[in-house]
Design a protein around this motif. Structure first.
Motif, PDB file in Angstrom:
ATOM      1  N   MET A 216       0.836  -1.197   0.000  1.00  0.00           N
ATOM      2  CA  MET A 216       0.000   0.000   0.000  1.00  0.00           C
ATOM      3  C   MET A 216       0.874   1.251   0.000  1.00  0.00           C
ATOM      4  O   MET A 216       2.048   1.213   0.363  1.00  0.00           O
ATOM      5  CB  MET A 216      -0.887   0.012   1.239  1.00  0.00           C
ATOM      6  CG  MET A 216      -0.103   0.050   2.538  1.00  0.00           C
ATOM      7  SD  MET A 216      -1.198  -0.208   3.910  1.00  0.00           S
ATOM      8  CE  MET A 216       0.008  -0.454   5.193  1.00  0.00           C
ATOM      9  N   THR A 217       0.291   2.355  -0.392  1.00  0.00           N
ATOM     10  CA  THR A 217       1.022   3.614  -0.479  1.00  0.00           C
ATOM     11  C   THR A 217       0.201   4.693   0.190  1.00  0.00           C
ATOM     12  O   THR A 217      -1.024   4.692   0.133  1.00  0.00           O
ATOM     13  CB  THR A 217       1.262   3.985  -1.961  1.00  0.00           C
ATOM     14  OG1 THR A 217       2.080   2.975  -2.540  1.00  0.00           O
ATOM     15  CG2 THR A 217       1.958   5.318  -2.102  1.00  0.00           C
ATOM     16  N   LYS A 218       0.885   5.590   0.875  1.00  0.00           N
ATOM     17  CA  LYS A 218       0.175   6.735   1.450  1.00  0.00           C
ATOM     18  C   LYS A 218       0.951   7.995   1.132  1.00  0.00           C
ATOM     19  O   LYS A 218       2.145   8.081   1.367  1.00  0.00           O
ATOM     20  CB  LYS A 218       0.060   6.574   2.967  1.00  0.00           C
ATOM     21  CG  LYS A 218      -0.447   7.797   3.688  1.00  0.00           C
ATOM     22  CD  LYS A 218      -1.911   8.064   3.392  1.00  0.00           C
ATOM     23  CE  LYS A 218      -2.373   9.387   3.988  1.00  0.00           C
ATOM     24  NZ  LYS A 218      -3.747   9.704   3.599  1.00  0.00           N
TER      25      LYS A 218
ATOM     26  N   ASP B 230       4.681   1.781  -1.238  1.00  0.00           N
ATOM     27  CA  ASP B 230       4.585   0.443  -1.788  1.00  0.00           C
ATOM     28  C   ASP B 230       4.947  -0.622  -0.763  1.00  0.00           C
ATOM     29  O   ASP B 230       5.781  -1.481  -0.993  1.00  0.00           O
ATOM     30  CB  ASP B 230       5.522   0.331  -2.994  1.00  0.00           C
ATOM     31  CG  ASP B 230       5.049  -0.757  -3.939  1.00  0.00           C
ATOM     32  OD1 ASP B 230       3.935  -1.274  -3.705  1.00  0.00           O
ATOM     33  OD2 ASP B 230       5.782  -1.090  -4.877  1.00  0.00           O
TER      34      ASP B 230
ATOM     35  N   THR C 256      -3.572   5.840   0.076  1.00  0.00           N
ATOM     36  CA  THR C 256      -3.733   6.417  -1.258  1.00  0.00           C
ATOM     37  C   THR C 256      -4.011   5.296  -2.260  1.00  0.00           C
ATOM     38  O   THR C 256      -4.808   5.429  -3.165  1.00  0.00           O
ATOM     39  CB  THR C 256      -2.462   7.182  -1.663  1.00  0.00           C
ATOM     40  OG1 THR C 256      -2.079   8.009  -0.558  1.00  0.00           O
ATOM     41  CG2 THR C 256      -2.694   8.045  -2.868  1.00  0.00           C
ATOM     42  N   SER C 257      -3.326   4.172  -2.060  1.00  0.00           N
ATOM     43  CA  SER C 257      -3.625   3.007  -2.867  1.00  0.00           C
ATOM     44  C   SER C 257      -3.257   1.777  -2.063  1.00  0.00           C
ATOM     45  O   SER C 257      -2.499   1.862  -1.094  1.00  0.00           O
ATOM     46  CB  SER C 257      -2.820   3.046  -4.171  1.00  0.00           C
ATOM     47  OG  SER C 257      -1.448   2.976  -3.860  1.00  0.00           O
ATOM     48  N   GLY C 258      -3.785   0.643  -2.452  1.00  0.00           N
ATOM     49  CA  GLY C 258      -3.448  -0.590  -1.759  1.00  0.00           C
ATOM     50  C   GLY C 258      -4.548  -1.049  -0.813  1.00  0.00           C
ATOM     51  O   GLY C 258      -5.521  -0.334  -0.586  1.00  0.00           O
ATOM     52  N   ASP C 259      -4.386  -2.251  -0.291  1.00  0.00           N
ATOM     53  CA  ASP C 259      -5.422  -2.865   0.533  1.00  0.00           C
ATOM     54  C   ASP C 259      -4.871  -3.267   1.893  1.00  0.00           C
ATOM     55  O   ASP C 259      -3.703  -3.576   2.034  1.00  0.00           O
ATOM     56  CB  ASP C 259      -5.964  -4.123  -0.144  1.00  0.00           C
ATOM     57  CG  ASP C 259      -6.703  -3.781  -1.415  1.00  0.00           C
ATOM     58  OD1 ASP C 259      -7.439  -2.776  -1.398  1.00  0.00           O
ATOM     59  OD2 ASP C 259      -6.518  -4.493  -2.413  1.00  0.00           O
TER      60      ASP C 259
ATOM     61  N   ASN D 178     -10.446  -1.898   4.132  1.00  0.00           N
ATOM     62  CA  ASN D 178     -10.275  -0.530   3.622  1.00  0.00           C
ATOM     63  C   ASN D 178     -11.510   0.338   3.826  1.00  0.00           C
ATOM     64  O   ASN D 178     -11.404   1.497   4.168  1.00  0.00           O
ATOM     65  CB  ASN D 178      -9.981  -0.563   2.116  1.00  0.00           C
ATOM     66  CG  ASN D 178      -8.571  -0.996   1.848  1.00  0.00           C
ATOM     67  OD1 ASN D 178      -8.091  -1.900   2.526  1.00  0.00           O
ATOM     68  ND2 ASN D 178      -7.922  -0.360   0.898  1.00  0.00           N
TER      69      ASN D 178
END
Lengths: 356, 303
Positions: free
Chosen positions: A1-3, A13, A48-51, A60
């Motif tokens: 995941m990314t923030k 990542d 921002t993306s990812g689970d 999520n």
């Protein structure tokens, strides 16, 4: 995941799994994104993306309240206006536990945590260690699936910290809650966790058992962050990486390349006779570290190497500051090519942080 | 200001070098004299004047139907204004202290506006808006709603004037508390409302109380803005301060002071409530401490 926060990538990542019932440490320098990872898992931040999965369920879209996590804040964030008892009972109250079950649960926890006498106190009337125990008891009360601890020992002094570490390990055995805790103290992570994840600049550098990350660091950052590591820069000549009398085989590098090599201080053997080993040096400083001694060796080229040996060995060998000695490096690791070829002055910067 | 008050509750730290006994004595005497001459004596004088001609005259002044109507009106306006400001104050302080948003500084500045605008101007502003020749006047008149020279206008004016009190008290306290306690509550499964009710509100209760008391005092005592929008209709739109002024202008000074003493008394009562509340909080903490040490001694004795 990314923030991301605006243009800053706090967590980059990142991907890892914690097994049921495990006690895992997230270790890294401050500003490395550790706390953000915890807050993402807790649902206090949105990735921002990812689970994120907890017990196989993607969480999520679950709000914080529904994730069934226990979160212990670095500042503990105890409810100032509530007594210890009501702090611990809060989660049960809002989750509509039956009155009697809730009372039994709180009393059980207070007993286990040695807080029986403090039920009527308010947080400002407690010591740092007591506050921390209340914070953990409060987080555990509603039986969370995951316990998240943000720098749990950051706010207590060094002496109590040691006790609390042992206590945390015992506690984990007792409750067997999957626990993820964040720390910047490598010693703490090594001592408490069954696995360590090392975070740097939002990137997960390595995940492994304390022994793995110590003995087989994945890269220079991990090597330098976990324990103490000498890192020196050598030049390749005739297939050998050399600096003064030090020479290591450097397969895969061509002549003239600069190579960075790392080795632990306890892998440096020192002898008072200058011809026992090939490498020559002068002892510039000795540091007394309890049962261990640390020696700063200066090589003919001016590079510094740090060695560590027991006090007995130090005495037996009759070493002293200012003495000419010989040494050899029993074990080393080639960390890679030096990025900057004119960084020779930085070579052998000696011991890195994390000194003990 | 509230944070200062709260930290000042403990004994003040002794500043090195400031400890000459004479200097300290002098400072205390100056402060005490000032409070006595400018705060206490004038207040005492109000009561003295009120009772100058004896109980009967005092009582007579109070049961005068116009005065009774003024008391009722003042209490009504306060009863509407204070809750309104309480809601607004909490909402505004919450938004400002806990969230980041555009125009935040503008909102903060707007909250202070009533402090910087003269109350008389405030009154005129409302007349301009709601008066018969004002922007909304014709429409209101057509629908038979009277705002100016009636209670709604007075409530509006008072609300405007007292708007900053609650929010101003709450903002610094909420800001210094941060939002970790709220986040902790959320992770424990509390809903937004539960978090607000059990965590946020109790942690600001003293500041809230102080804000309400200030708001209350000002709502009861507001003169300028209310005077402009009230129309001075005796027995209908006279509040306590307006009544005092009117009686004074009519050279009925004993009655004026009698009514004034009621106002002063109300102020003293609110002050007493606040003090009692602070005492109570301290007692609760002290009791918690005592209970713990008692339990401990009994335990050590039994073992």
């Amino acid at each position: 995941m990314t923030k991301r926060f605006g243009d800053t990538i706090a967590v980059n990542d990142l991907s890892f799994a914690v097994n049921e019932g495990e006690l895992v440490a997230l270790l890294g320098p401050s500003g490395g994104g550790k706390t953000t990872v915890l807050r993402l898992i807790a649902g206090l931040e949105t990735p921002t993306s990812g689970d994120i999965f907890i017990r196989g369920h993607r969480v999520n879209d679950l709000p914080v309240q529904k994730r069934n996590i226990g979160f212990v804040f670095q500042s503990y964030a105890l409810f100032k206006n509530m007594t210890v008892y009501r702090n611990i009972a809060f989660g049960l109250r809002v989750k509509k536990w039956k009155r009697r079950a809730a009372r039994e649960r709180v009393e059980e926890l207070m007993q286990l945590f040695g807080l029986e006498q403090l039920g009527h106190r308010y947080p400002h009337q407690l010591s740092g260690g007591q506050r921390q125990r209340v914070a953990i008891a409060r987080a555990l009360a509603p039986k969370p699936d995951v316990l998240l601890l943000d720098e749990p020992f950051g706010a207590v002094d060094a002496k109590i910290r040691q006790e609390l570490r042992e206590w945390l390990v015992r506690l984990h055995h007792q409750f067997n809650v999957t626990t993820l805790f964040v720390t910047h103290d490598q010693e703490e992570a090594m001592e408490v966790a069954s696995r360590i994840g090392i975070l740097n600049c939002g990137r997960l550098e390595q995940v492994g058992s304390p022994q793995e990350v110590y003995e087989q660091p994945a890269n220079e950052f991990v090597a330098r962050f976990i324990g103490v590591m000498n890192v020196i820069e050598l030049e390749v000549r005739n297939g050998m990486a050399c600096l003064d009398q030090i020479a290591f085989p450097a397969p895969g590098y061509k002549d003239g390349d600069k190579v960075r090599v790392g080795f632990r201080p306890y892998n440096v053997r020192v002898s008072p006779s200058t011809d026992e080993y090939r490498c020559q040096a002068v002892i510039r400083h000795t540091y007394f570290l309890g049962i261990m001694m640390r020696l700063d060796l200066e090589l003919p080229s001016g590079a510094r190497v740090c060695a560590r040996l027991t006090k007995e060995d130090y005495k037996r060998l009759g070493l002293a500051t200012g003495m000419r000695v010989s040494f050899q490096i029993a074990e080393h690791k080639i960390l890679g090519a030096a990025q900057n070829s004119n960084a020779h002055t930085a070579a052998g910067s000696g011991c890195t942080h994390g000194e003990r | 200001m509230i944070t200062e008050r709260q930290t000042a509750r403990g004994s003040p730290p002794r500043v090195a070098g400031s400890g000459s006994g004479a200097g300290r004595f002098l400072l205390v005497v100056i402060a005490m004299l000032f409070a006595l001459v400018f705060l206490f004596l004038p207040l005492l004088n109000v009561f003295a004047k009120a009772f100058e001609k004896g109980w009967t005259v005092f009582y007579g002044a109070l049961v005068n139907p116009d005065t009774v109507s003024a008391i009722k009106l003042s209490l009504t306006i306060t009863a509407i204004t204070v809750p309104l400001n309480l809601i607004f104050g909490i909402a505004a302080a919450w938004a400002i202290a806990k969230f980041e948003f555009r125009w935040k500084s503008l909102l903060v500045a707007l909250i202070d506006l009533p402090f910087s605008v003269s109350p008389v101007v405030t009154g005129l502003m409302f007349v301009l808006l709601f008066g018969l020749r004002g922007y909304l006047g014709p429409w209101l008149d057509a629908h038979n709603i009277q705002v100016i020279y009636a209670v709604p206008g007075m409530v509006l004016a008072t609300t405007f004037v007292t708007l900053p009190f609650v929010a101003r008290e709450l903002i610094p306290v909420m800001q210094s508390a941060g939002n970790e306690q709220e986040q902790a509550a959320l992770t424990l499964g509390a809903s937004g409302w539960q978090t607000f009710w059990h965590v946020t509100l109790p942690s600001v209760k003293l500041a809230l109380l102080y804000g309400v008391i200030l708001c209350n005092a000002r709502a009861l005592g507001e003169f300028g803005a209310v005077s402009v929008v009230s129309g001075h209709i005796t027995g209908l739109t006279d509040t306590l301060p307006l009544r005092v002024e009117k009686l004074y202008q009519e050279y009925n000074s004993t009655a004026a002071f009698a009514v004034a003493s009621i106002l002063a008394l109300l102020a003293l009562v609110t002050l007493a409530i606040k003090t009692a509340f602070e005492w109570h909080t301290q007692r609760v903490y002290a009791r918690a401490e005592r209970a713990t040490s008692d339990a401990r001694t009994t335990r050590t004795k039994s073992t």
